[in-house]
Scaffold this active site. Structure first.
Site, PDB file in Angstrom:
ATOM      1  N   SER A 138     -16.940 105.644 -30.418  1.00  0.00           N
ATOM      2  CA  SER A 138     -16.045 104.732 -29.711  1.00  0.00           C
ATOM      3  C   SER A 138     -15.751 105.330 -28.340  1.00  0.00           C
ATOM      4  CB  SER A 138     -14.756 104.582 -30.528  1.00  0.00           C
ATOM      5  OG  SER A 138     -13.810 103.790 -29.849  1.00  0.00           O
ATOM      6  N   LYS A 189     -19.693 101.883 -29.127  1.00  0.00           N
ATOM      7  CA  LYS A 189     -18.612 100.885 -29.045  1.00  0.00           C
ATOM      8  C   LYS A 189     -17.846 101.139 -27.756  1.00  0.00           C
ATOM      9  CE  LYS A 189     -14.143 100.796 -31.403  1.00  0.00           C
ATOM     10  NZ  LYS A 189     -13.475 100.839 -32.729  1.00  0.00           N
ATOM     11  N   LEU A 190     -17.695 100.080 -26.960  1.00  0.00           N
ATOM     12  CA  LEU A 190     -16.930 100.199 -25.725  1.00  0.00           C
ATOM     13  C   LEU A 190     -15.554  99.587 -25.916  1.00  0.00           C
ATOM     14  CD1 LEU A 190     -19.547  99.043 -23.030  1.00  0.00           C
ATOM     15  CD2 LEU A 190     -19.189 101.347 -23.967  1.00  0.00           C
ATOM     16  N   LYS A 191     -14.522 100.321 -25.543  1.00  0.00           N
ATOM     17  CA  LYS A 191     -13.186  99.749 -25.495  1.00  0.00           C
ATOM     18  C   LYS A 191     -13.140  98.818 -24.289  1.00  0.00           C
ATOM     19  CE  LYS A 191     -10.931 101.829 -28.861  1.00  0.00           C
ATOM     20  NZ  LYS A 191     -10.270 101.057 -29.930  1.00  0.00           N
ATOM     21  N   ASP A 214     -14.473  96.636 -28.443  1.00  0.00           N
ATOM     22  CA  ASP A 214     -13.194  96.599 -29.160  1.00  0.00           C
ATOM     23  C   ASP A 214     -12.071  96.345 -28.159  1.00  0.00           C
ATOM     24  OD1 ASP A 214     -10.983  96.932 -30.788  1.00  0.00           O
ATOM     25  OD2 ASP A 214     -11.400  99.027 -31.324  1.00  0.00           O
ATOM     26  N   ASN A 238      -8.708  95.687 -29.076  1.00  0.00           N
ATOM     27  CA  ASN A 238      -7.365  96.062 -29.547  1.00  0.00           C
ATOM     28  C   ASN A 238      -6.301  95.030 -29.144  1.00  0.00           C
ATOM     29  OD1 ASN A 238      -8.582  99.211 -29.116  1.00  0.00           O
ATOM     30  ND2 ASN A 238      -7.503  98.775 -31.019  1.00  0.00           N
ATOM     31  N   GLU A 240     -14.488  93.327 -31.590  1.00  0.00           N
ATOM     32  CA  GLU A 240     -13.456  93.751 -32.536  1.00  0.00           C
ATOM     33  C   GLU A 240     -12.078  93.354 -32.010  1.00  0.00           C
ATOM     34  OE1 GLU A 240     -13.964  97.919 -33.294  1.00  0.00           O
ATOM     35  OE2 GLU A 240     -12.028  98.155 -34.274  1.00  0.00           O
ATOM     36  N   ASP A 286      -9.876  94.281 -37.023  1.00  0.00           N
ATOM     37  CA  ASP A 286      -9.385  95.632 -37.305  1.00  0.00           C
ATOM     38  C   ASP A 286      -7.895  95.496 -37.646  1.00  0.00           C
ATOM     39  OD1 ASP A 286      -8.281  98.201 -37.110  1.00  0.00           O
ATOM     40  OD2 ASP A 286      -9.223  98.720 -35.211  1.00  0.00           O
ATOM     41  N   LYS A 306     -10.254 100.601 -42.239  1.00  0.00           N
ATOM     42  CA  LYS A 306      -9.603 101.884 -41.950  1.00  0.00           C
ATOM     43  C   LYS A 306      -8.645 102.142 -43.098  1.00  0.00           C
ATOM     44  CE  LYS A 306      -9.473 101.722 -36.909  1.00  0.00           C
ATOM     45  NZ  LYS A 306      -8.607 101.423 -35.739  1.00  0.00           N
ATOM     46  N   GLY A 345     -12.101 104.385 -37.326  1.00  0.00           N
ATOM     47  CA  GLY A 345     -11.573 105.742 -37.204  1.00  0.00           C
ATOM     48  C   GLY A 345     -10.262 105.735 -36.452  1.00  0.00           C
TER      49      GLY A 345
END
Ligand code: OSB
Ligand code: MG
Length: 367
Positions: free
Chosen positions: A135, A161-163, A188, A190, A213, A238, A262, A290
């Protein structure tokens, strides 16, 4: 099994590099460790709560408080003690799944060590090693991002995975695709986007991402279902998935084509396995998320990631992606994989000198 006591231990672990997401920047990991001592063994659980309530409502100090004030006393009063009794003993207390997960994991570890059985075997793992992704946080420039991604690909990671967040999404994805071609790539958010961003998020469609995500608010299952109809990138949840029940609801509504599991977020490894089972029954792929865990949490995550429904590489990166010195013997990437621990329980334990060095407080609760 009889509980003699529980230790709550705080450790501060500097990260090798700051980790930036849409909800903040982490430079050190403030971890709560739970150690249970039974007549015959001890067991460890790593609480994945972060220092502030930005990813979820939980945070480290609150987890320690709810454990000492409510969860540990309730467990001490339970008529019988084994890992499968922990969840039922703690159900009167709402939420606090990360705190509950840490306590259940510690009891499960102690029980399995006592019996000489590995966690992977207990959960139903079918692989001896698991493919790993990484990540990658939000960077201050595209150049810096490409350097980071290049380094991880060189190290052998099987998926990137790119934020992302508004203002850091289409361009970084385009740059990674242009420089590194067809590597397995996902993003992702968030919860950083709104339902009204659907047309903007559809601009990621041409890049053939594995998934996006948690683009929207954690409570917005209907919004994710609607978004999924308007973009071609598969929607993965998530933050929204807190139990097997919410996983079933999300799948039924069309809000999740893929699920990030998770264990901390869902209350422990036993509930994580139930989510795995629900998803397998629906033909929905899962992968192991994670929370920047130390080697203790990583050992258990890698065991879970070896179950048959974990069809995508997890955020189960090697120790050196997070810490210069891990709490356990380091997890080292071989050919893009980590080995599933084969010893009893978690199969790893803290290195005593490292543990002493990074600990900032300990509290013994005798029972
Ligand atoms: O959303 O998956 C997330 C880290 C902390 C909190 C939330 C998330 C993450 C990560 C890092 O993406 C995963 C890892 O490498 O541990
Ligand atoms: Mg996430």
């Amino acid at each position: 099994m009889r509980l003699e006591g529980v230790e709550l231990r705080r450790v501060t672990m500097p990260l090798v590099a700051p980790f930036r997401t849409s909800f903040g920047t982490e430079t050190t990991r403030d971890v709560l460790l739970v150690r249970v001592v039974t007549g015959a063994a001890e067991g460890w659980g790593e609480c994945v709560a972060m220092s502030g309530p930005l990813y979820s409502p939980e945070y480290t100090e609150a987890a320690a408080d709810v454990l000492r004030r409510f969860l540990i006393p309730a467990l001490a009063a339970a008529p019988r003690l084994d890992a499968y009794a922990v969840g039922p003993a703690l159900t009167p207390f709402k939420g606090h799944r990360m705190a509950k997960a840490a306590l259940e994991t510690a009891v499960l570890d102690a029980e399995l060590r006592e019996q000489g059985r590995p966690l992977a075997r207990e959960l139903g793992a079918v692989h001896e090693r698991v493919p790993c992704g990484v990540s990658v946080g939000i960077m201050s420039s595209i150049g810096e991002l490409l350097d980071a991604v290049g380094g991880y690909l060189e190290a052998g990671y099987r998926r990137i995975k790119l934020k992302i967040e508004p203002g850091w999404d289409v361009e970084p994805v385009r740059a990674v695709r242009e420089h590194f071609g067809d590597v397995p790539l996902q993003v992702d958010a968030n919860t950083a986007y709104l339902p009204s961003d659907a047309r903007h998020l559809a601009r990621l469609d041409p890049f053939g991402l594995l998934l996006i995500e948690q683009p929207l608010d954690e409570e917005d299952l209907l919004g994710h279902a609607e978004l999924a109809r308007r973009i071609s990138t598969p929607v993965c949840l998530d933050e929204s998935i807190t139990s097997a029940r919410t996983a079933a609801a999300a799948i039924t509504l069309g809000a999740a084509a893929i699920v990030n599991v998770k264990p901390g977020r869902v209350g422990g490894y036993l509930e994580a396995r139930r989510i795995h089972d629900v998803c397998v029954a629906h033909g929905v792929p899962v992968w192991c998320g994670g929370m920047l865990e130390t080697g203790l949490g990583r050992a258990a995550n890698v065991a879970l990631a070896a179950l048959p429904g974990f069809l995508l590489p997890g955020d189960t990166s090697a120790s050196d992606r997070y810490y210069r010195t891990d709490l356990t013997a380091p997890f080292v990437l071989h050919d893009g994989h980590l080995p599933v621990p084969a010893g009893p329980g978690l199969g790893v334990e803290p290195l005593p000198e490292v543990l002493r060095e990074v600990s900032t407080a300990t509290e013994w609760i005798a029972l």
